[in-house]
Design a protein around this motif. Sequence first.
Motif, PDB file in Angstrom:
ATOM      1  N   LEU A  84      77.951  45.596  49.745  1.00 26.59           N
ATOM      2  CA  LEU A  84      77.552  46.722  48.905  1.00 26.59           C
ATOM      3  C   LEU A  84      76.133  47.171  49.199  1.00 26.59           C
ATOM      4  O   LEU A  84      75.824  48.371  49.136  1.00 26.59           O
ATOM      5  CB  LEU A  84      77.681  46.322  47.429  1.00 26.59           C
ATOM      6  N   THR A  85      75.260  46.241  49.533  1.00 25.22           N
ATOM      7  CA  THR A  85      73.857  46.578  49.765  1.00 25.22           C
ATOM      8  C   THR A  85      73.548  46.841  51.237  1.00 25.22           C
ATOM      9  O   THR A  85      72.370  46.961  51.603  1.00 25.22           O
ATOM     10  CB  THR A  85      72.947  45.446  49.251  1.00 25.22           C
ATOM     11  N   THR A  86      74.575  46.958  52.052  1.00 26.69           N
ATOM     12  CA  THR A  86      74.379  47.362  53.450  1.00 26.69           C
ATOM     13  C   THR A  86      74.528  48.869  53.545  1.00 26.69           C
ATOM     14  O   THR A  86      75.551  49.427  53.169  1.00 26.69           O
ATOM     15  CB  THR A  86      75.400  46.668  54.366  1.00 26.69           C
ATOM     16  N   ASP A  87      73.492  49.547  54.027  1.00 28.91           N
ATOM     17  CA  ASP A  87      73.499  51.002  53.998  1.00 28.91           C
ATOM     18  C   ASP A  87      74.221  51.598  55.203  1.00 28.91           C
ATOM     19  O   ASP A  87      74.794  50.872  56.041  1.00 28.91           O
ATOM     20  CB  ASP A  87      72.079  51.559  53.871  1.00 28.91           C
ATOM     21  N   LEU A  88      74.230  52.916  55.291  1.00 35.70           N
ATOM     22  CA  LEU A  88      74.958  53.610  56.357  1.00 35.70           C
ATOM     23  C   LEU A  88      74.411  53.296  57.746  1.00 35.70           C
ATOM     24  O   LEU A  88      75.116  53.459  58.743  1.00 35.70           O
ATOM     25  CB  LEU A  88      74.907  55.123  56.116  1.00 35.70           C
ATOM     26  N   ARG A  89      73.173  52.840  57.823  1.00 38.99           N
ATOM     27  CA  ARG A  89      72.594  52.483  59.120  1.00 38.99           C
ATOM     28  C   ARG A  89      72.989  51.084  59.557  1.00 38.99           C
ATOM     29  O   ARG A  89      72.720  50.694  60.697  1.00 38.99           O
ATOM     30  CB  ARG A  89      71.065  52.563  59.043  1.00 38.99           C
ATOM     31  N   GLY A  90      73.583  50.309  58.612  1.00 37.58           N
ATOM     32  CA  GLY A  90      73.932  48.924  58.906  1.00 37.58           C
ATOM     33  C   GLY A  90      72.877  47.929  58.499  1.00 37.58           C
ATOM     34  O   GLY A  90      73.000  46.748  58.807  1.00 37.58           O
ATOM     35  N   PHE A  91      71.828  48.396  57.796  1.00 38.58           N
ATOM     36  CA  PHE A  91      70.771  47.505  57.337  1.00 38.58           C
ATOM     37  C   PHE A  91      71.049  47.057  55.913  1.00 38.58           C
ATOM     38  O   PHE A  91      71.415  47.865  55.050  1.00 38.58           O
ATOM     39  CB  PHE A  91      69.406  48.204  57.387  1.00 38.58           C
ATOM     40  N   GLU A  92      70.838  45.766  55.648  1.00 42.69           N
ATOM     41  CA  GLU A  92      70.975  45.272  54.279  1.00 42.69           C
ATOM     42  C   GLU A  92      69.718  45.639  53.488  1.00 42.69           C
ATOM     43  O   GLU A  92      68.594  45.493  53.971  1.00 42.69           O
ATOM     44  CB  GLU A  92      71.184  43.759  54.258  1.00 42.69           C
ATOM     45  N   CYS A  93      69.918  46.120  52.266  1.00 39.20           N
ATOM     46  CA  CYS A  93      68.834  46.579  51.401  1.00 39.20           C
ATOM     47  C   CYS A  93      68.817  45.702  50.153  1.00 39.20           C
ATOM     48  O   CYS A  93      69.588  45.953  49.219  1.00 39.20           O
ATOM     49  CB  CYS A  93      69.029  48.041  51.026  1.00 39.20           C
ATOM     50  N   PRO A  94      67.994  44.672  50.104  1.00 42.13           N
ATOM     51  CA  PRO A  94      68.089  43.698  49.020  1.00 42.13           C
ATOM     52  C   PRO A  94      67.594  44.188  47.668  1.00 42.13           C
ATOM     53  O   PRO A  94      67.867  43.552  46.650  1.00 42.13           O
ATOM     54  CB  PRO A  94      67.219  42.542  49.521  1.00 42.13           C
ATOM     55  N   VAL A  95      66.883  45.317  47.627  1.00 43.59           N
ATOM     56  CA  VAL A  95      66.354  45.833  46.363  1.00 43.59           C
ATOM     57  C   VAL A  95      67.131  47.056  45.891  1.00 43.59           C
ATOM     58  O   VAL A  95      67.575  47.120  44.745  1.00 43.59           O
ATOM     59  CB  VAL A  95      64.858  46.170  46.483  1.00 43.59           C
ATOM     60  N   SER A  96      67.301  48.042  46.760  1.00 46.83           N
ATOM     61  CA  SER A  96      68.056  49.239  46.386  1.00 46.83           C
ATOM     62  C   SER A  96      68.542  49.948  47.638  1.00 46.83           C
ATOM     63  O   SER A  96      67.907  49.884  48.696  1.00 46.83           O
ATOM     64  CB  SER A  96      67.200  50.189  45.545  1.00 46.83           C
ATOM     65  N   VAL A  97      69.683  50.633  47.494  1.00 50.81           N
ATOM     66  CA  VAL A  97      70.222  51.466  48.566  1.00 50.81           C
ATOM     67  C   VAL A  97      69.942  52.920  48.159  1.00 50.81           C
ATOM     68  O   VAL A  97      70.406  53.377  47.115  1.00 50.81           O
ATOM     69  CB  VAL A  97      71.726  51.238  48.761  1.00 50.81           C
ATOM     70  N   HIS A  98      69.193  53.621  48.961  1.00 50.99           N
ATOM     71  CA  HIS A  98      68.650  54.921  48.581  1.00 50.99           C
ATOM     72  C   HIS A  98      69.713  56.016  48.510  1.00 50.99           C
ATOM     73  O   HIS A  98      70.797  55.892  49.112  1.00 50.99           O
ATOM     74  CB  HIS A  98      67.556  55.320  49.569  1.00 50.99           C
ATOM     75  N   PRO A  99      69.424  57.115  47.806  1.00 51.25           N
ATOM     76  CA  PRO A  99      70.364  58.243  47.757  1.00 51.25           C
ATOM     77  C   PRO A  99      70.738  58.711  49.164  1.00 51.25           C
ATOM     78  O   PRO A  99      69.881  58.845  50.048  1.00 51.25           O
ATOM     79  CB  PRO A  99      69.568  59.328  47.015  1.00 51.25           C
ATOM     80  N   GLY A 100      72.024  58.931  49.362  1.00 46.83           N
ATOM     81  CA  GLY A 100      72.517  59.373  50.660  1.00 46.83           C
ATOM     82  C   GLY A 100      72.751  58.258  51.649  1.00 46.83           C
ATOM     83  O   GLY A 100      73.253  58.509  52.754  1.00 46.83           O
ATOM     84  N   GLN A 101      72.432  57.013  51.281  1.00 45.19           N
ATOM     85  CA  GLN A 101      72.593  55.882  52.199  1.00 45.19           C
ATOM     86  C   GLN A 101      73.655  54.890  51.757  1.00 45.19           C
ATOM     87  O   GLN A 101      73.922  53.921  52.453  1.00 45.19           O
ATOM     88  CB  GLN A 101      71.251  55.163  52.367  1.00 45.19           C
ATOM     89  N   VAL A 102      74.273  55.107  50.588  1.00 39.75           N
ATOM     90  CA  VAL A 102      75.325  54.208  50.120  1.00 39.75           C
ATOM     91  C   VAL A 102      76.612  54.511  50.885  1.00 39.75           C
ATOM     92  O   VAL A 102      76.983  55.675  51.080  1.00 39.75           O
ATOM     93  CB  VAL A 102      75.568  54.386  48.608  1.00 39.75           C
ATOM     94  N   GLN A 103      77.297  53.479  51.341  1.00 43.44           N
ATOM     95  CA  GLN A 103      78.541  53.682  52.072  1.00 43.44           C
ATOM     96  C   GLN A 103      79.546  54.453  51.201  1.00 43.44           C
ATOM     97  O   GLN A 103      79.714  54.164  50.018  1.00 43.44           O
ATOM     98  CB  GLN A 103      79.148  52.334  52.479  1.00 43.44           C
ATOM     99  N   VAL A 143      78.745  42.394  39.925  1.00 40.62           N
ATOM    100  CA  VAL A 143      79.068  42.147  41.335  1.00 40.62           C
ATOM    101  C   VAL A 143      78.636  40.722  41.654  1.00 40.62           C
ATOM    102  O   VAL A 143      77.445  40.402  41.562  1.00 40.62           O
ATOM    103  CB  VAL A 143      78.344  43.125  42.280  1.00 40.62           C
ATOM    104  N   PRO A 144      79.556  39.839  42.022  1.00 41.79           N
ATOM    105  CA  PRO A 144      79.167  38.456  42.307  1.00 41.79           C
ATOM    106  C   PRO A 144      78.276  38.370  43.544  1.00 41.79           C
ATOM    107  O   PRO A 144      78.401  39.160  44.487  1.00 41.79           O
ATOM    108  CB  PRO A 144      80.506  37.748  42.537  1.00 41.79           C
ATOM    109  N   ASP A 145      77.366  37.412  43.503  1.00 41.07           N
ATOM    110  CA  ASP A 145      76.515  37.177  44.670  1.00 41.07           C
ATOM    111  C   ASP A 145      77.382  36.691  45.827  1.00 41.07           C
ATOM    112  O   ASP A 145      78.443  36.105  45.632  1.00 41.07           O
ATOM    113  CB  ASP A 145      75.461  36.126  44.329  1.00 41.07           C
ATOM    114  N   GLY A 146      76.942  36.973  47.041  1.00 41.71           N
ATOM    115  CA  GLY A 146      77.700  36.549  48.208  1.00 41.71           C
ATOM    116  C   GLY A 146      78.146  37.728  49.056  1.00 41.71           C
ATOM    117  O   GLY A 146      77.505  38.790  49.044  1.00 41.71           O
ATOM    118  N   PRO A 147      79.245  37.592  49.792  1.00 47.23           N
ATOM    119  CA  PRO A 147      79.674  38.627  50.729  1.00 47.23           C
ATOM    120  C   PRO A 147      79.858  40.005  50.094  1.00 47.23           C
ATOM    121  O   PRO A 147      79.513  41.026  50.695  1.00 47.23           O
ATOM    122  CB  PRO A 147      80.999  38.088  51.280  1.00 47.23           C
TER     123      PRO A 147
END
Length: 252
Positions: free
Chosen positions: A96-115, A87-91
């Motif tokens: 991809l790392t923005t979860d269902l709440r709309g927060f960016e997760c720079p390390v990991s997106v937790h189970p149940g929170q991936v779009q 996955v290229p860096d950038g938009p």
Amino acid sequence: MVFADGITSTARRRLFPDLVRHYSGYVGWRGTVPEGEVSEETRRLLGEALTYSVAPGTHIVLYPIPGPDGEIEEGRRLLNYVWYRNVPDGPRLHELTTDLRGFECPVSVHPGQVQQRFVDEMRSAAAAQLAPAAAEAVIRTRQPYMQVVFDTRIPAMADGRVAVIGDAAFAARPHAAAGTAKAADDAWTLYEHLRASDGDIPTALKHWEPAQLRLGNQLIDRVARMGHRSQVEGTWTPGDPDLRFGLYGPGV
């Protein structure tokens, strides 16, 4: 004071506020599926082995782990995997790392929170790119999650009476499966130096630090090389000599 506070270490940020993580160019999709929820053929193929499925620019590794309550009987365990995808860096990575709440997760997106749109795409890609047994394990995972794969190097592990160990010091890509061993080595050697210090902690830390810095940098170099070969060059195979390289050298 010993800081062993992991990949998002507070100590690292306080000691080296300008230090940045190095993004690898790919992410790891992770998840588990109960053995009882995959076909008998898939369970037979994956249940007693460390299994790889390799394709151009991607690979997945799968292996059984104990069930939720520690079950180790065949059919009651979990099949665990990590699937590396570029996955290229950038938009694109930011989305991809923005979860269902709309927060960016720079390390990991937790189970149940991936779009869900990304989960759907991942499952479609699994069917197209992976061997059938590996694809089935991915597709049947109820709540896959996603890890951003990066390397972190720390320029120093000791500062006066402060020591930083484990992933708080060097956070390496998972390819070598050596993070726990490295953290244990950091801790054990620190204990040995402190025991022999006669109470002179700063001097003990100065003597302990150089070898651990070399070890951490060697691990980062190795996993970066492995990742580049598998995700960029396409020359990596499951028989790669790096996979047989112990923490201290060949065969150890």
